[in-house]
Design a protein around this motif. Structure first.
Motif, PDB file in Angstrom:
ATOM      1  N   ARG A 229      43.924  42.362  53.238  1.00 17.38           N
ATOM      2  CA  ARG A 229      44.878  41.261  53.031  1.00 17.38           C
ATOM      3  C   ARG A 229      45.135  40.573  54.375  1.00 17.38           C
ATOM      4  N   GLY A 230      45.176  39.223  54.335  1.00 24.78           N
ATOM      5  CA  GLY A 230      45.443  38.472  55.558  1.00 24.78           C
ATOM      6  C   GLY A 230      44.286  38.459  56.529  1.00 24.78           C
ATOM      7  N   ILE A 231      43.091  38.704  56.022  1.00 21.52           N
ATOM      8  CA  ILE A 231      41.887  38.779  56.857  1.00 21.52           C
ATOM      9  C   ILE A 231      40.800  37.936  56.216  1.00 21.52           C
ATOM     10  N   ASP A 232      40.032  37.242  57.043  1.00 23.96           N
ATOM     11  CA  ASP A 232      38.867  36.509  56.558  1.00 23.96           C
ATOM     12  C   ASP A 232      37.608  37.337  56.816  1.00 23.96           C
ATOM     13  N   VAL A 233      36.730  37.366  55.819  1.00 25.15           N
ATOM     14  CA  VAL A 233      35.495  38.145  55.908  1.00 25.15           C
ATOM     15  C   VAL A 233      34.317  37.186  56.046  1.00 25.15           C
ATOM     16  N   TYR A 249      34.944  50.089  45.340  1.00 27.26           N
ATOM     17  CA  TYR A 249      36.163  49.307  45.101  1.00 27.26           C
ATOM     18  C   TYR A 249      36.258  48.228  46.172  1.00 27.26           C
ATOM     19  N   PHE A 250      36.486  46.977  45.744  1.00 31.15           N
ATOM     20  CA  PHE A 250      36.595  45.856  46.678  1.00 31.15           C
ATOM     21  C   PHE A 250      37.796  45.014  46.300  1.00 31.15           C
ATOM     22  N   SER A 251      38.703  44.789  47.274  1.00 29.02           N
ATOM     23  CA  SER A 251      39.877  43.941  47.049  1.00 29.02           C
ATOM     24  C   SER A 251      40.093  43.080  48.281  1.00 29.02           C
ATOM     25  N   LEU A 252      40.246  41.756  48.062  1.00 27.61           N
ATOM     26  CA  LEU A 252      40.411  40.848  49.194  1.00 27.61           C
ATOM     27  C   LEU A 252      41.467  39.794  48.872  1.00 27.61           C
ATOM     28  N   PHE A 253      42.520  39.759  49.706  1.00 27.48           N
ATOM     29  CA  PHE A 253      43.521  38.701  49.686  1.00 27.48           C
ATOM     30  C   PHE A 253      43.354  37.945  51.007  1.00 27.48           C
ATOM     31  N   PRO A 254      42.642  36.821  51.004  1.00 25.24           N
ATOM     32  CA  PRO A 254      42.223  36.205  52.272  1.00 25.24           C
ATOM     33  C   PRO A 254      43.392  35.561  53.009  1.00 25.24           C
ATOM     34  N   ALA A 255      43.155  35.307  54.308  1.00 22.63           N
ATOM     35  CA  ALA A 255      44.175  34.674  55.142  1.00 22.63           C
ATOM     36  C   ALA A 255      44.188  33.171  54.938  1.00 22.63           C
ATOM     37  N   ASN A 256      43.015  32.576  54.761  1.00 20.19           N
ATOM     38  CA  ASN A 256      42.919  31.120  54.711  1.00 20.19           C
ATOM     39  C   ASN A 256      42.548  30.634  53.322  1.00 20.19           C
ATOM     40  N   ASN A 257      43.005  29.453  52.986  1.00 22.78           N
ATOM     41  CA  ASN A 257      42.665  28.808  51.726  1.00 22.78           C
ATOM     42  C   ASN A 257      42.563  27.311  52.013  1.00 22.78           C
ATOM     43  N   PRO A 258      41.465  26.649  51.766  1.00 24.08           N
ATOM     44  CA  PRO A 258      40.299  27.154  51.024  1.00 24.08           C
ATOM     45  C   PRO A 258      39.477  28.188  51.808  1.00 24.08           C
ATOM     46  N   TRP A 259      38.642  28.887  51.024  1.00 26.89           N
ATOM     47  CA  TRP A 259      37.797  29.927  51.606  1.00 26.89           C
ATOM     48  C   TRP A 259      36.803  29.312  52.593  1.00 26.89           C
TER      49      TRP A 259
END
Length: 839
Positions: A229-233, A249-259
């Motif tokens: 969470r809060g990280i860009d991959v 298991y993979f879960s991602l809550f990104p920091a930036n939007n749009p991706w």
């Protein structure tokens, strides 16, 4: 006012008693850690074989310093680190953390701490190089409760590379800057990574969020679980296929939007082990990936989507069993898949199309709808045939349809959600049509809401009508003097009606109060009274109204009480068959001729003189006895009468104070021994069917005569430092259930007489390095339940995998908390279809 006893007022034997009794619990020192700076409590701690410590250093280390005992406290930690496995440190890092970590370093040849949690309160996270001293550390959790300005530069996490044995890493903190790749490059054994990067109040020119690239993951090829969470991959498709080939298991809550463009999304459907995916902002790239691959994603079992931006989902794969849609404002059509077992909608405000094909979802057992503007329950939902759990929260539901296909299958509390709205006239209309037999009503909140809405009278009338069919009710009371009497009067059965049979009263922040209105419940058979605030003390004389409920068979009271119970409180309860008292003061009951089960955890230690102990063996119906502190008088009674106690079938002893037990009676079939620190010799009786030892740290003599216990089918040994399984235990011939937990067991002997009869084998929390070979070759043909969780050194080799595959009757396999990678074959295809795998 009742005197409030402080733990420090207790004599040392009592402290030892309390600590030992709690040693088997998950958090045995949650309260005692607050007093570790006390010399007497440290003395008690030396005698107790704890494996987990919760130590709030912020207060306790300071207390030790002020008392001039800081060095003694650190020396105490250093001595106990030989047995501790899990430690929580809540610290002021600059002053305490380095010193404390050094004191927790394991001595040569000892295992030492395996799980460490660091909690930073009001300060930035600190990762000192002293972490390298914890050479056996396998799990590290870092939590920050930060104030404005307490930011940790990501570069400061580079010292994680000094703990190469880490398998589980969880970080929740306020971080600035970028993580250096060296942070993760040495963590080749890492299987679980959780990074929750929190954000402070945005600055005028916010800096870029932390990013993870292929450089960070190159060495972490053993990853099984990734939560960000809060990280860009920033990984390409090829890089993701290489780095995440073990990922389940993979879960991602990104920091930036749009991706930001990242090719890894297209790689996810091709990862051979991935079965569970959560996307925190399903827009652009992830949406395109779902359009391209979701229908054919043949391994996906669970999918959660936040902020999905389109009105419909692509066709769901045939393997999907769980779907969650959250905060998807534009979704209009409920998705359908015949294999779904769990379906959740949350804040899907535009959802208004419920296809008739939903009625064919015969495997769907759980449906939750929260904050969706329904108004009425859609007909396809009402027709779902197999629901066990239906939860509809805050969705403007006005009425339940008369025809609901799932009403016959809903479990015990089918409308726990509806009780929150009982003050609503429209929902009361629904309640009238549903044949509920149990109600959970939190009167503290709901009756207050009804009063504010001017509907209190209507609510009480509704309760009165439904009392004809309700059998079990829980009342949660905030203001009992004001609410309890009206509620009890409304729930009283009408003339000729059966009425309530079970009632639970929960007093929140108030003293217990038993009104005379209880007398209206003529059919009441079970009454439970719980108190949430032990500071509010009720006079014991107030319980005299219990005499107004003469048909009670089951009575349980947990409350703060002062004074003595009046005899009249219990004299009329001639049908009482089960009495549970957990009170500050109590008197012994005098008439136990019909007593079958007796359990006592006394208020005082040492025991006050009481002649009833010598009476127990002469009670003609008594077959089951539990003694919460087997010292002095009860021990003397056991010496005098245990061998000839011809009716006793079950005996449980806590803190038995001698190295051996008297001879067991020939009638005994069940024996449990807990926290008996001086017990050395295992008890033997040919009639035993169940035998349990818990936290018996001195137990080291296992008589050969145990092998003759041909009727023993259940044996549990936990928190006893065995090291190896004693030969007499291995030779027991008839065991069906064998549980050896947290005993430092390194290997299961090849000669295990019961292997052919075993149905349940639990070996969690030990030091196994491989799947026990004794289970191979069809020897354990009846084994249904196998738990290898918590064996951090265990690795499943090709040979181990072959052993597991040979267990044809297996329905459950526990592999949680393992240090090494679980082979993919265990969690896909035939293995997953045949048994439940917990990782």
């Amino acid at each position: 006012m009742a005197h409030q006893l402080n733990l420090l007022d207790l004599p040392l034997p009592v402290l030892e008693h309390v600590l030992g009794f709690l040693a088997a619990e998950e958090e045995p020192l949650a309260f005692a850690s607050a007093l570790l700076a006390c010399t007497r409590l440290r003395q008690a701690g030396e005698e107790v074989p704890l494996t987990k410590l919760l130590l709030d250093v912020t207060m306790k280390h300071l207390v030790a310093k002020e008392a001039g005992l800081a060095d003694q406290l650190l020396a105490f930690l250093a001595r106990k680190v030989k047995v501790w496995r899990q430690v929580l440190l809540a610290s002021e890092p600059e002053e305490d953390l380095c010193t404390l970590l050094l004191s927790l370093a394991p001595p040569a040849g000892c295992t030492g701490v395996q799980e460490l949690e660091l909690e930073f309160i009001g300060s930035a996270v600190l990762m000192p190089k002293e972490l390298s001293a914890l050479t056996t550390l396998k799990s590290l959790r870092i939590d920050q409760d930060a104030e404005d300005g307490d930011v940790m530069p990501a570069v400061g996490f580079s010292h994680l590379s000094l703990v190469p044995g880490l398998q589980d890493l969880r970080i929740s903190a306020v971080v600035s800057g970028q993580f250096p790749p060296a942070t993760f490059n040495s963590l080749q054994r890492l299987t679980n990574l959780v990074l929750d990067v929190q954000q402070l109040t945005p600055l005028a020119e916010p800096e870029p969020a932390p990013r993870l690239s292929a450089e960070h993951f190159n060495a972490c090829t053993a990853l099984r679980r990734l939560w960000l969470r809060g990280i860009d991959v920033l990984l390409s498709e090829r890089q993701a296929l290489t780095a995440w080939r073990q990922l389940e298991y993979f879960s991602l809550f990104p920091a930036n939007n749009p991706w930001e463009p990242a090719g890894f999304w297209q790689a996810l459907p091709h990862l051979p082990a991935l079965v569970n995916v959560q996307i925190g902002d399903a827009t652009e790239e992830p949406v395109q990936m779902l359009h391209d691959h979701l229908p054919g994603w043949s391994r996906l079992e669970s999918l959660a989507l936040h902020y999905y931006p389109e009105p419909t989902l692509p066709q769901l794969p045939t393997c999907l069993t769980e779907l969650r849609l959250l905060y998807s404002d534009t979704i209009q059509v409920a998705p359908v898949a015949p294999t779904l077992r769990s379906l959740q909608f949350c804040y899907c405000l535009a959802l208004n199309v419920w296809p008739h094909s939903m009625t064919a979802m015969s495997q769907l057992t759980a449906l939750e709808i929260f904050k969706c503007h329904l108004g009425v329950l859609p007909a396809p939902v009402a027709s779902l045939p197999a629901l066990l759990k239906l939860a509809v929260y805050s969705s403007r539901l006005a009425v339940l349809p008369q025809q609901m296909g799932c009403l016959g299958s809903l479990q015990e509390e089918p409308l726990a959600f509806a009780s929150a709205l009982l003050a609503c006239t429209r929902l009361r209309q629904a309640g009238e049509a549903v044949p509920l037999t149990k109600l959970l009503i939190r009167a503290a909140i709901k009756l207050t809401e009804a009063k504010q809405a001017g509907l209190a009278g209507q609510l009480l009338a509704f309760l009165a009508r439904k009392a004809k069919v309700w059998r079990r009710v829980l009342l949660d009371l905030l203001e009992p003097e004001e609410d309890l009497c009206p509620l009890l009067r409304s729930l009283a059965p009408p003339a000729g009606g059966t009425g309530l049979q079970e009632l639970a009263l929960f007093f929140v922040h108030s003293a217990v109060w038993i009104p005379k209105e209880l007398s209206a419940f003529t059919a009441l058979k079970a009454l439970r009274i719980d108190q949430d605030a032990m500071d509010d003390v009720a006079p014991a004389v107030g319980f005299s109204h219990l005499s107004l409920v003469p048909r009670l068979e089951n009575l349980a009271i947990e409350a703060a009480v002062s004074g003595q119970f009046p005899p009249a409180a219990l004299n009329s309860l001639q049908r009482l068959t089960n009495l549970v008292l957990n009170l500050q003061q109590q008197q012994a009951l005098t008439a136990w001729q019909q007593l079958e089960r007796f359990a006592l955890f006394p208020a005082n230690n040492p025991w006050e003189p009481a002649g009833f102990w010598q009476a127990l063996p002469h009670l003609t119906a008594l077959i089951d006895v539990t003694i919460g502190d087997a010292t002095e008088q009860p021990v003397q009674m056991l010496h005098d009468h245990l061998p000839g106690w011809s009716r006793l079938e079950s005996l449980a002893l806590n803190h038995y104070s001698e190295p051996t037990l008297p001879q067991l009676p020939t009638s005994l079939t069940e024996h449990r021994l807990w926290s008996a620190d001086v017990m050395q010799v295992a008890a033997v009786a040919p009639t035993l069917r169940s035998l349990q030892f818990g936290a018996c740290v001195a137990l080291n003599v296992w008589p050969h005569s145990m092998t003759a216990m041909s009727q023993l089918t259940l044996l549990e040994i936990s928190d006893c430092p065995l090291g190896v399984l004693p030969p007499p235990v291995a030779a027991l011939p008839a065991l069906v259930k064998l549980e050896i937990a947290s005993t430092r067991l390194a290997v299961l002997p090849q000669q295990l007489a019961c292997v052919g009869s075993l149905c349940r084998l639990v070996l969690d929390g030990n030091e196994l390095e491989s799947v026990p070979a004794v289970l191979a070759g069809g020897a354990a043909s009846r084994l249904e339940h196998l738990d290898l969780s918590g064996n951090y050194s265990l690795s499943i080799t090709a040979e181990g995998l072959q052993i597991l595959r040979s267990l044809t009757a297996l329905t459950y396999l526990g592999l949680r908390g393992m240090g090494s990678v679980v082979p993919l074959d265990l969690v896909d295809g035939r293995m997953r279809l045949r048994c439940q795998v917990k990782i």
